[in-house]
Design a protein around this motif. Structure first.
Motif, short mmCIF file in Angstrom:
data_model
loop_
_atom_site.label_atom_id
_atom_site.label_comp_id
_atom_site.label_asym_id
_atom_site.label_seq_id
_atom_site.Cartn_x
_atom_site.Cartn_y
_atom_site.Cartn_z
N GLY A 263 14.27 -114.32 -28.70
CA GLY A 263 13.81 -113.17 -27.92
C GLY A 263 12.47 -113.46 -27.27
N ALA A 264 12.33 -113.10 -25.98
CA ALA A 264 11.07 -113.31 -25.26
C ALA A 264 11.04 -112.44 -24.02
CB ALA A 264 10.91 -114.78 -24.88
N GLY A 265 9.85 -112.30 -23.44
CA GLY A 265 9.76 -111.52 -22.21
C GLY A 265 8.35 -111.43 -21.66
N THR A 266 8.26 -110.85 -20.48
CA THR A 266 6.98 -110.65 -19.80
C THR A 266 6.47 -109.25 -20.13
OG1 THR A 266 7.68 -112.07 -17.99
CG2 THR A 266 5.78 -110.66 -17.59
N MET A 267 5.31 -109.18 -20.76
CA MET A 267 4.72 -107.90 -21.17
C MET A 267 3.39 -107.69 -20.46
SD MET A 267 7.00 -107.18 -23.54
CE MET A 267 8.20 -108.08 -24.56
N GLY A 268 3.03 -106.40 -20.24
CA GLY A 268 1.76 -106.08 -19.62
C GLY A 268 1.83 -106.16 -18.10
N VAL A 269 0.75 -105.70 -17.46
CA VAL A 269 0.68 -105.73 -16.00
C VAL A 269 -0.66 -106.31 -15.57
CG1 VAL A 269 2.21 -103.75 -15.70
CG2 VAL A 269 -0.24 -103.36 -15.96
N GLY A 270 -0.69 -106.77 -14.31
CA GLY A 270 -1.94 -107.30 -13.76
C GLY A 270 -2.48 -108.45 -14.57
N LYS A 271 -3.78 -108.44 -14.87
CA LYS A 271 -4.42 -109.51 -15.63
C LYS A 271 -3.94 -109.55 -17.07
CE LYS A 271 -8.64 -109.59 -12.83
NZ LYS A 271 -10.12 -109.44 -12.85
N ASN A 272 -3.36 -108.44 -17.55
CA ASN A 272 -2.90 -108.40 -18.94
C ASN A 272 -1.47 -108.91 -19.10
OD1 ASN A 272 -5.28 -107.18 -19.99
ND2 ASN A 272 -4.60 -105.20 -19.20
N LYS A 273 -0.82 -109.28 -17.99
CA LYS A 273 0.57 -109.73 -18.07
C LYS A 273 0.65 -111.09 -18.75
CE LYS A 273 2.92 -110.52 -14.21
NZ LYS A 273 3.70 -110.22 -12.98
N GLU A 274 1.58 -111.21 -19.69
CA GLU A 274 1.75 -112.48 -20.39
C GLU A 274 3.19 -112.63 -20.86
OE1 GLU A 274 0.05 -112.73 -24.45
OE2 GLU A 274 -0.76 -110.73 -24.06
N TRP A 275 3.58 -113.89 -21.05
CA TRP A 275 4.90 -114.21 -21.58
C TRP A 275 4.80 -114.18 -23.10
CZ3 TRP A 275 9.69 -114.33 -19.93
CH2 TRP A 275 10.67 -114.99 -20.66
N VAL A 276 5.57 -113.30 -23.73
CA VAL A 276 5.51 -113.10 -25.17
C VAL A 276 6.82 -113.55 -25.79
CG1 VAL A 276 5.28 -111.41 -27.03
CG2 VAL A 276 3.93 -111.16 -24.92
N VAL A 277 6.75 -114.46 -26.73
CA VAL A 277 7.94 -114.89 -27.46
C VAL A 277 7.99 -114.07 -28.75
CG1 VAL A 277 9.14 -116.81 -28.57
CG2 VAL A 277 7.81 -117.20 -26.48
N SER A 278 8.82 -113.05 -28.76
CA SER A 278 8.93 -112.16 -29.92
C SER A 278 9.74 -112.78 -31.05
CB SER A 278 9.55 -110.83 -29.51
OG SER A 278 10.81 -111.03 -28.89
N GLN A 279 10.68 -113.65 -30.69
CA GLN A 279 11.50 -114.36 -31.67
C GLN A 279 11.74 -115.77 -31.17
OE1 GLN A 279 13.13 -113.62 -34.90
NE2 GLN A 279 13.05 -115.82 -34.58
N PRO A 280 10.95 -116.75 -31.64
CA PRO A 280 11.19 -118.13 -31.21
C PRO A 280 12.63 -118.53 -31.54
CG PRO A 280 9.17 -117.95 -32.52
CD PRO A 280 9.87 -116.65 -32.64
N LEU A 281 13.18 -119.43 -30.75
CA LEU A 281 14.54 -119.89 -31.03
C LEU A 281 14.59 -120.39 -32.47
CD1 LEU A 281 17.39 -120.54 -30.06
CD2 LEU A 281 16.55 -122.80 -29.38
N THR A 282 15.46 -119.75 -33.25
CA THR A 282 15.53 -120.03 -34.68
C THR A 282 16.97 -120.24 -35.11
OG1 THR A 282 13.55 -118.68 -35.09
CG2 THR A 282 14.92 -119.22 -36.99
N LEU A 283 17.21 -121.33 -35.81
CA LEU A 283 18.52 -121.62 -36.39
C LEU A 283 18.39 -121.49 -37.90
CD1 LEU A 283 21.43 -122.86 -36.31
CD2 LEU A 283 20.32 -125.09 -36.46
N ILE A 284 19.20 -120.60 -38.47
CA ILE A 284 19.21 -120.42 -39.92
C ILE A 284 20.55 -120.96 -40.44
CG2 ILE A 284 18.94 -118.79 -41.82
CD1 ILE A 284 17.71 -116.83 -39.77
#
Length: 353
Positions: A263-284
């Protein structure tokens, strides 16, 4: 050397142009846009929901056409890459096919099913390759997911859930009006329908609930039915998030011998915008061991577009259609969108046909 002509220089046109820089056996030799500033190399007005803003581009070795018909008439173009707004896909793609050009068109293939069918049939009749740039399978995390499913490396896929959501976009006037795009239930969600069909096949029917606005679906929750009663697949997708959740996607895959999460996405707006990886690719694995698989594709923001374009170039050289770029599969993904809309409107499960 495959010579590529790009029609349309917005965010996707820029992504394809930058992605093409690292192609093997191909290069962009021409562009077409009605914007005189962009023809002069000033791409500073271009912005998207990921990646950098546009800047000044050196076009000194690139042919520039203000009328796309002139690009289609250029005998030195082997592959026409259409990166125009969705409502323009049908006409320009048909013109390209009639000109005898191999054609790649940005997703979605079209808004209207009749238009999609017309393009696929026209290409078959003309004997040219017709491909749709459904880029998602070329992003490393999704490429990994497809390979896991299709290889049966971790046993049979038992269940899957996909997520693709965003706030209504504000970076381009061509994309702000969801009515021009068929609603986010087509423009955004078709990525999921295409990926799911590539991984599991086209479902037999869908059961959906969602949000309709002005006759268009802008948010959808879907359960996909298959002949296999022991395969459970679902998805949530739409463009109703509040500003600040600019874009997010991810998945959960449950195999007989492993679970795969991302899971990942672009969060925030303007100068606060960043790419956030909420769940790194994980193999269990089945014994509980956690792994973070090494991914293919490179770190460049446009790396997935390089892989996508390379698949198109390789297809021209081999004469074989790449399944991930299949025009017919892209059309089938659109069919699913329409079945979902009917399910939402009627409250019933709807066959995909």
């Amino acid at each position: 050397m495959v010579r590529i002509g790009i029609i349309g220089i917005g965010f996707m046109g820029m992504a394809h142009f930058e992605g093409a820089r690292k192609l093997k056996g191909a290069k962009v030799t021409a562009i077409s846009t009605r914007d005189s500033k962009k023809l002069a190399g000033d791409w500073s007005s271009i912005e998207g929901n990921f990646g950098p803003r546009g800047s000044q581009v050196d076009l000194s070795k690139i042919k520039q056409y203000s009328d796309y018909h002139d690009l289609l008439a250029d005998p030195d173009i082997d592959l026409v890459d259409i990166c125009l707004p969705t409502q323009m896909h049908e006409q320009v793609a048909l013109d390209s096919i009639r000109a005898g050009k191999h054609t790649l068109v940005e997703k979605p293939i079209a808004i209207d099913l009749k238009a999609a069918n017309k393009m696929v049939k026209a290409a078959e009749k003309a004997g040219v390759q017709f491909m749709v740039a459904q880029v998602l399978p070329f992003f490393p995390e999704f490429q990994f997911a497809v390979e896991c499913v299709r290889s049966n490396k971790y046993g049979k896929l038992l269940a899957a859930h996909f997520r693709r959501v965003m706030a209504p976009p504000k970076w381009s006037e061509n994309i702000e009006d969801f009515q021009k795009l068929g609603g986010w239930g087509i423009d955004l969600h078709i990525h999921d329908n295409h990926l799911i069909s590539l991984m599991c096949g086209v479902p037999t029917k869908v059961t959906s609930r969602g949000i309709e606005n002005k006759g268009f679906i802008n948010h959808v929750h879907t359960v996909y039915d298959y002949d296999d009663p022991n395969l459970a697949v679902s998805c949530v997708s739409g463009g109703i998030a509040t500003r600040g959740l600019e874009f997010a996607h991810g998945y959960e895959l449950y195999f007989e011998d492993a679970t795969v999460l991302f899971g990942a996405g672009t969060m925030g707006v303007g100068k606060n915008k960043e790419w956030v990886v909420s769940q790194p690719l994980t193999l269990i694995t089945k014994n509980g061991q956690l792994k973070h698989p090494k991914l293919k594709g490179g770190d460049a923001w446009c790396a997935a577009f390089t892989l996508e374009l390379q698949a198109a170039v390789d297809a021209l050289q081999s004469g074989e259609e790449p399944e991930a770029l299949s025009g017919a599969l892209a059309r089938d993904a659109l069919k699913i969108c329409y079945a979902e809309a009917k399910s939402i409107q009627t409250g019933r499960s709807i066959p995909v046909k």
